[in-house]
Each structure stands twice: as C-alpha cells, then as structure tokens.
Write a protein that holds these residues in place. Structure first.
Motif, PDB file in Angstrom:
ATOM      1  N   LEU A 123      46.208  39.702  46.797  1.00 47.44           N
ATOM      2  CA  LEU A 123      45.420  38.534  46.394  1.00 47.44           C
ATOM      3  C   LEU A 123      46.274  37.554  45.597  1.00 47.44           C
ATOM      4  O   LEU A 123      46.158  36.326  45.762  1.00 47.44           O
ATOM      5  N   GLN A 210      38.484  29.596  42.145  1.00 49.69           N
ATOM      6  CA  GLN A 210      37.813  30.749  42.733  1.00 49.69           C
ATOM      7  C   GLN A 210      38.779  31.893  42.973  1.00 49.69           C
ATOM      8  O   GLN A 210      38.472  33.061  42.695  1.00 49.69           O
ATOM      9  N   MET A 211      39.955  31.556  43.459  1.00 46.83           N
ATOM     10  CA  MET A 211      40.941  32.598  43.697  1.00 46.83           C
ATOM     11  C   MET A 211      41.425  33.199  42.376  1.00 46.83           C
ATOM     12  O   MET A 211      41.653  34.409  42.277  1.00 46.83           O
ATOM     13  N   GLN A 212      41.569  32.337  41.353  1.00 47.55           N
ATOM     14  CA  GLN A 212      41.981  32.853  40.047  1.00 47.55           C
ATOM     15  C   GLN A 212      40.914  33.784  39.465  1.00 47.55           C
ATOM     16  O   GLN A 212      41.231  34.814  38.844  1.00 47.55           O
ATOM     17  N   GLN A 213      39.632  33.409  39.646  1.00 42.50           N
ATOM     18  CA  GLN A 213      38.557  34.287  39.182  1.00 42.50           C
ATOM     19  C   GLN A 213      38.571  35.614  39.927  1.00 42.50           C
ATOM     20  O   GLN A 213      38.338  36.675  39.338  1.00 42.50           O
ATOM     21  N   SER A 214      38.837  35.540  41.238  1.00 44.20           N
ATOM     22  CA  SER A 214      38.918  36.779  42.016  1.00 44.20           C
ATOM     23  C   SER A 214      40.062  37.652  41.522  1.00 44.20           C
ATOM     24  O   SER A 214      39.924  38.876  41.382  1.00 44.20           O
ATOM     25  N   ARG A 217      39.032  39.184  38.219  1.00 45.62           N
ATOM     26  CA  ARG A 217      38.124  40.317  38.391  1.00 45.62           C
ATOM     27  C   ARG A 217      38.860  41.553  38.889  1.00 45.62           C
ATOM     28  O   ARG A 217      38.622  42.675  38.406  1.00 45.62           O
ATOM     29  N   MET A 218      39.735  41.345  39.836  1.00 45.47           N
ATOM     30  CA  MET A 218      40.472  42.481  40.363  1.00 45.47           C
ATOM     31  C   MET A 218      41.437  43.049  39.324  1.00 45.47           C
ATOM     32  O   MET A 218      41.643  44.272  39.247  1.00 45.47           O
TER      33      MET A 218
END
Length: 419
Positions: A123, A210-214, A217-218
C-alpha cells in the motif's frame, strides 16, 4: 373358797404391741421428713468443674481463622495462545516491572504478521507511485496552462492591434473578427484549463488523503499485530513476587489461560470467612487482634465482599507495622470484636447452659460441701465468658460443667469417694 383373780390392763403382750406400733410410726415419720426437702445427690468434686464468678472487662468477640495474603495480587493470563518456548524466571522470584517471565511461540500469528507487513508495504508503494503519477500529471497540466497563457497573451496582442488598424480602416472587418474570436477562444480556454487544474488538484489531494488514511489504518493494525507478537513474551506488569507459575516447556497455552500470579511486596492483609449469622454485625473499620510469639497485633476490617458463599468473606489490614516474621499463606487465630469493652460480672462458659438455658445454676456454699440451685439471668457471651445480669456476685463459686444426669436434683453433696 375360791379367790377372784383380777385381769391386768397392760399386759406384756400389749406393751410389746404398742412399742412396735410406735416404732413403725417413728420410722414412717423419719422417712417422710427426710424426703420432704430437696432431692440430694452425692457428687465427687473431682468429676465436676467448679469456677469462680469474677468481675472484669467483657467484650463480645468471635474467633475466626484468617489467612495472610499479599495486599494486592495480579493474575497473569496468557494474552495470546501459543507453545511455551522458554521459561525465563523461577517460581518465587522477585521481579521488576517489564521483566520477561516466559516466551511463547505461535506460527499462525507469525504468518499473519508477515502478511500484514507485506500488505502495508504494498500500500505504501502504491501511495508513492500514485503521488509520482499525480505529480507528473500536474506538471503536464501546468505546461498546458503555460501554453494557454502564452497563446492568450499573443491573441490579445493581435486583437488589440487589429482593433486599432480596423478603426483606421487599414484592415478588413473579416481580419478583425477573426482576431477577436481567437482572443475570446483563448480566454475561455484559459478558464477551462485553470478550472481543470483546480479540480485535478482537489481530486489528487482527496485521493492521497484516502490512501494515507488507509496506510495509517494498516500501520495501526500492524502495530497491534506487533503488540500481539510482543504479548507472546509474558512480562511482569509491576514489581512483585512470582507465585503459582504453571508452565512447562513445550506445553500449549490457550488465550486467557491462567499461568501464574504476581504478589505485590508493598504490604500484607488477612482474609477470613465469617459465619453469615453475624452478617448484620460486621462493618468496615471493625477491630480484631491476634497473638503471635506472645505479642498482640491489631487488625481492622478493610473490605467486606458482597457475595456470601460459605460465609461472609472480609479482608483485614494490619494496624501499624505487621510482624516481621509473618509469611504469605500463614493462618492466624483472630479475635474479631463485636462490641466495645465494658465491666461486667462474668462466669466462665461451660456445659451447664445446655440444661439450664441460662436460668439457673448450681451455686457452691461457703464451706464447699454443697451446691444448690440458684436462679440467674445471663446476658451477652463470648467464647470464654457469659455476662451475668442477676443472681450471682463476684467471688461466688458455681458448677460450670455439664449437668447431664443430675439436672433434676435440688442439691449436690460434694463428697469425695474416699470420705
């Protein structure tokens, strides 16, 4: 001539008969008067207990057995399941916070950890690639905007020049209109290009966020996974002594299984079970005491457990410094006070109360030869004494042993067998 013989009034026979009647009557009278008084029984003084009535301090208390425990115990349960790989300390060792106790291994957990790390790395790579692509796209859009700005500027110059020439009637209207349309087209094109650039920038920021939030979270899940891996190494949460360690190398432990406990070393308490009969008379702050090595120590009820199972359970703390040689698990004989200490007339406890119900007692005379019934009234009691409310005074001697076999007697004659 014949002589008249006169008959005697009291003959020998009559006198003997009269004497016999008087003797029988005397015996009957003697028997009646001997049985008209209280029923007597000869008792050997060595077979009974004679106690003296005293006056002194009286306090209601109950004897209870207390077990010495640490002031606080922390149970050590397996946060994650696994197989015991190594035991790093021995049972009974004193530990410091964070000191490892034992290590577990869990291959499923390790595989899941690797998979999550790979997913996070993928990711993060995608995020970086997306950023690079978006940055290249933005540069291209900026180049396009620069070309549009240049074309607009050039179209504006030609338009203004043709406008002047047209007013001077140097060029035709067709040339003027063409330059005007070209200029207006470039203005519109610049507006659209700038709008497209703004929208692309906004979409780019949203996508990156959004990708940073993903990723965040990961990474959080990965951190949780790492913590679960760390939990495979059981550590001491606080300083204390390790007890009841239940683990062997190669043994499988399930999640939540009790492995041991950690007893904190900053104090001790005494836990006791009390008959639920006294449940209404137990309260926090109640005092108790015990004797250890001929020295008295005070205790105070600190906690009363609300759940009553096989009696009422309480925790007591030491008032002052506890004994230096006391040990965890040691049993103490505690006297828990149920009342304040007062002065009272006291009679030692004994089996007499089972027959008399506390209404009467055999009281010994001053010479110690007899004991007769005396009415009394008893009040409170403790394991050692009854409180006497009426019927006895200090110095009286009474029979306090069991009255089995002579509770119906009115008087006891205290006489040794040898007499």
């Amino acid at each position: 001539m014949d002589v008249i013989i006169q008959q005697k009034t009291w003959t020998t026979r009559k006198l003997l008969l009269l004497a016999g009647v008087v003797l029988v009557a005397g015996l009957v009278a003697a028997s009646f008067f001997s049985t008209a008084g209280p029923t007597k029984l000869n008792v050997d003084p060595e077979r009974i207990t004679i106690s003296e009535v005293t006056k002194g301090a009286f306090q209601e208390f109950i004897p209870i057995d207390g077990t010495v425990m640490p002031i606080k115990t922390i149970y050590l349960d397996a946060t994650e399941g696994g197989t015991v790989k190594s035991i790093l300390v021995e049972d009974g060792a004193a530990l410091v916070p964070g000191q490892p106790i034992l290590q577990l291994v869990n291959s499923d957990l390790q595989l899941e950890m690797v998979n999550r790390e790979t997913a996070v790395f993928d990711l993060m790579n995608n995020l970086q690639n997306t950023r690079n692509l978006m940055q290249q796209n933005r540069i291209q859009q900026l180049n396009q905007l620069a070309d549009v700005d240049y074309q607009l500027k050039e179209a504006k110059r030609i338009y203004e020049l043709n406008k002047t020439l047209y007013e001077q009637k140097v060029i035709s209207r067709q040339d003027f209109n063409q330059s005007q349309n070209t200029y207006q087209h470039q203005v519109r094109k610049q507006q659209l290009t700038r709008q497209t650039l703004r929208q692309d920038s906004l979409a780019t920021r949203q996508q990156i966020n959004q990708m940073q939030q993903s990723v965040a979270r990961m990474q959080s899940n990965l951190a949780l996974m790492r913590k679960k891996m760390d939990d495979l190494t059981m550590k001491a949460p606080v300083a204390g002594r390790l007890t009841s360690l239940n683990a062997e190398i190669g043994e499988s432990k399930a999640r939540g299984q009790r492995i041991g406990q950690l007893d904190m070393l900053n104090g001790l308490k005494v836990r006791a079970n009390i008959d639920e009969y006294y449940i209404s008379r137990i309260f926090p702050g109640q005092q108790g005491e015990f004797v250890l090595n001929d020295k008295r120590y005070a205790l105070s009820v600190k906690k009363i457990y609300t759940q009553v199972a096989k009696g009422l359970q309480v925790d007591m703390e030491f008032v002052g410094t506890p004994p230096a040689d006391i040990r965890r698990g040691q049993t103490l004989q505690v006297r828990l006070a149920l009342s304040d200490q007062t002065q009272a007339v006291l009679v030692p406890k004994g089996g007499f109360n089972q027959k008399t119900g506390g209404n009467w007692i055999f009281k010994v005379n001053e010479s110690g030869t007899k004991a007769y019934k005396a009415d009394i009234r008893l009040g409170r009691q403790n394991p050692e004494y009854y409180e006497v409310l009426e019927g006895l005074k200090p110095g009286d001697k009474v029979v306090t042993s069991s009255y089995e076999g002579y509770d119906d007697m009115g008087e006891l004659v205290l006489k040794n067998k040898s007499e």
